[in-house]
Design a protein around this motif. Sequence first.
Motif, short mmCIF file in Angstrom:
data_model
loop_
_atom_site.label_atom_id
_atom_site.label_comp_id
_atom_site.label_asym_id
_atom_site.label_seq_id
_atom_site.Cartn_x
_atom_site.Cartn_y
_atom_site.Cartn_z
N LEU A 106 -17.31 11.61 -44.37
CA LEU A 106 -16.94 11.35 -42.92
C LEU A 106 -17.91 11.83 -41.83
O LEU A 106 -17.80 11.13 -40.87
CB LEU A 106 -15.83 12.57 -42.77
CG LEU A 106 -14.91 12.54 -41.37
CD1 LEU A 106 -14.18 11.30 -41.18
CD2 LEU A 106 -13.83 13.59 -41.49
N GLY A 109 -20.49 8.68 -41.02
CA GLY A 109 -20.06 7.70 -39.96
C GLY A 109 -19.70 6.22 -40.47
O GLY A 109 -19.74 6.04 -41.65
N ARG A 110 -19.44 5.24 -39.59
CA ARG A 110 -18.90 4.14 -40.05
C ARG A 110 -20.16 3.24 -40.41
O ARG A 110 -21.30 3.31 -39.96
CB ARG A 110 -18.37 3.39 -38.96
CG ARG A 110 -16.92 4.08 -38.43
CD ARG A 110 -16.60 3.70 -37.08
NE ARG A 110 -17.70 3.91 -35.95
CZ ARG A 110 -17.47 3.38 -34.84
NH1 ARG A 110 -16.58 2.78 -34.60
NH2 ARG A 110 -18.27 3.66 -33.82
N GLY A 167 -17.43 15.95 -38.92
CA GLY A 167 -17.46 14.66 -39.24
C GLY A 167 -16.57 14.05 -38.11
O GLY A 167 -16.99 12.77 -37.50
N MET A 168 -15.38 14.49 -37.82
CA MET A 168 -14.50 13.98 -36.75
C MET A 168 -15.15 14.05 -35.42
O MET A 168 -15.06 13.07 -34.54
CB MET A 168 -13.22 14.60 -36.66
CG MET A 168 -12.29 14.04 -38.11
SD MET A 168 -10.62 14.73 -37.89
CE MET A 168 -10.72 15.99 -38.44
N ARG A 170 -18.42 14.05 -34.99
CA ARG A 170 -19.53 13.14 -34.90
C ARG A 170 -18.63 11.55 -34.45
O ARG A 170 -19.46 10.70 -34.02
CB ARG A 170 -20.06 13.14 -36.30
CG ARG A 170 -21.24 11.96 -36.16
CD ARG A 170 -21.02 10.80 -36.96
NE ARG A 170 -21.77 9.79 -36.53
CZ ARG A 170 -23.00 9.11 -37.42
NH1 ARG A 170 -23.19 9.98 -38.35
NH2 ARG A 170 -23.38 8.24 -36.92
N ARG A 171 -17.51 11.32 -35.10
CA ARG A 171 -16.94 10.06 -34.83
C ARG A 171 -16.53 9.88 -33.60
O ARG A 171 -16.58 8.80 -32.96
CB ARG A 171 -15.97 9.91 -35.96
CG ARG A 171 -16.15 9.96 -37.48
CD ARG A 171 -16.82 8.73 -37.87
NE ARG A 171 -17.00 8.52 -39.30
CZ ARG A 171 -16.59 7.79 -40.30
NH1 ARG A 171 -15.33 6.99 -39.95
NH2 ARG A 171 -16.77 7.95 -41.61
N ASP A 174 -19.22 8.95 -31.38
CA ASP A 174 -19.82 7.98 -31.74
C ASP A 174 -18.93 6.69 -31.36
O ASP A 174 -18.98 5.53 -31.57
CB ASP A 174 -19.87 7.72 -33.37
CG ASP A 174 -20.84 6.76 -33.85
OD1 ASP A 174 -21.72 6.48 -33.00
OD2 ASP A 174 -21.07 6.39 -34.92
N ALA A 176 -15.39 6.52 -31.68
CA ALA A 176 -14.18 6.56 -32.60
C ALA A 176 -12.87 6.49 -31.53
O ALA A 176 -13.18 7.29 -30.38
CB ALA A 176 -13.89 7.29 -33.65
N MET A 181 -8.81 11.07 -33.44
CA MET A 181 -9.98 11.91 -33.69
C MET A 181 -9.30 13.42 -33.36
O MET A 181 -9.47 14.43 -33.98
CB MET A 181 -11.27 11.72 -33.28
CG MET A 181 -12.19 10.52 -34.13
SD MET A 181 -12.15 11.00 -35.68
CE MET A 181 -11.11 9.91 -36.43
N PRO A 311 -24.73 11.46 -31.45
CA PRO A 311 -23.97 11.93 -32.79
C PRO A 311 -24.86 12.55 -33.87
O PRO A 311 -24.39 13.63 -34.17
CB PRO A 311 -23.33 10.54 -33.44
CG PRO A 311 -23.14 9.57 -32.05
CD PRO A 311 -24.20 9.81 -31.21
#
Length: 500
Positions: A106, A109-110, A167-168, A170-171, A174, A176, A181, A311
């Motif tokens: 997570l 990242g994507r 992780g969330m 960071r998303r 980024d 998201a 989130m 991020p």
Amino acid sequence: MTRPGVMHRREAAGWAAALGLALVAVAVVATTSGWLLYRDGDSVVVALMADSLRRGDPQDWALSPVVFLPETGVYAVLSFLGFGTNGTRTLNAVVNLLAVYGGIRLVAGRPRTGARPVRGSVLAFAVFVALIILEGPAGMPGLHLALLTATTTYYSATVVGTLMVVGMVRRLLDGAKAQWMVVGIAVVAAVSTLTNPLFVVWCVLPIAGVVGILLLGRRVVPRVVLVVLAAVVGGAGIGYLLRVPFAANIVAAGGNYLRPDQADAALSHLAGAVGGTLGRWDGVLWLAAVVALVVACAVVGARAWRRRNVPVAAVCAVAVAAPIAALILVIVAGTDADRYLQPWVFLPILVLAVAPPAVAVPRAVAVATAGALAVAGVVAVPVAVAASGRGDADLACATRWVEESGRTGAGQFWTVRAPKLALADPSQLVQVDNTLRPYDWLVNRAERRGPVTFLVEGAADVPFELPAGVWPFDATRVACGRYTILDFGSRTLQLGNPRN
């Protein structure tokens, strides 16, 4: 743009690699630190709670500030698979480690052009497993932090919760979708704080500090900072409110854990633990790896800051700040509980997930590595099964005698816990201190019964102080290896007032 089919295959390959690594790690822990995984006084509490709930016993648990809700839920679900107590805890260890990989993934990242999130996640998890192996048996001198994640007790849910929130966040930074989130961050923060307030030191405060620095450095707009703080701090606040119904079960006051007057003792213990780590060749490698990862976080984070890669800068900053916060907590708390320092092993590895080395891996090497992990995982399964199924003649002897007696006995915490778990009726053993006062700590107070007519002793126990007129030579001694049963026959031992 990576095609969906390719992306799915990469994700599946990543999880397969993580499973192989997790199986190897659990086989090592089960073989070298089986006592910690299966018989340690603290480690059995989740199994005791889950078994008690499954039997439908009255519930009145005396707990530490950690209430073990996610851990008990996971163990309870796995216990229905029918692998027995030790088998379930072995499987639970594998699940814990896979959850760690999921948290790392997570954070990574994507998938995107030029990014290698799956490769980075597997690399970071492989380093975490290497740290587990390098720590060696838990009884050896030095720090043992990574292997604690394999237990059902020592904060595995808090480790995973911290990774998920990082992780969330960071998303979110980024780009998201903010709505999902924010909800996810708030829910995980609430559950994590509810089950263990240590989450605030490990995760909430470091994230709050990092996003504040990002705001001062004009790397993010105020709206993003407010959203992150609302989710993380608000979720933690909700978690604290949800602890109110458990107030009667939490028998240790928070103030008991803050002893700054013991800071010198805490530092002395920490120095001894580091010295013990440096006294082993694998410990030297372990410590060198941890320090190198922290330094890498600082370097990569500083570079990401200059390049305005928010991020990555945020993840690296949290990975440095949280271990420092944990160290400060240990000093302020004046404690010798090394487990508070776990952020040193599970957060710095994230630098490998968010900024994996830009090294081209030939396809042949990748295939060979995947094959080696598959073989290692397959080989590890029977090793772990054998370790979990290894008989404990001393424990079997003690529990068989207790069950056949049909009476109630008592024993001290570190000695009586494993027999209580092994008994069909745990209330046959009352947990007491050496003065025969019921010791209300990580135990179901509702199961207490009597009268007590025998004691179960361990070699390391503090000698019992028997009631007036009762002497050790009045008892028939039954030897069961590391356990000794003092059977007073029809004579009742009067218990004192409960204490915690």
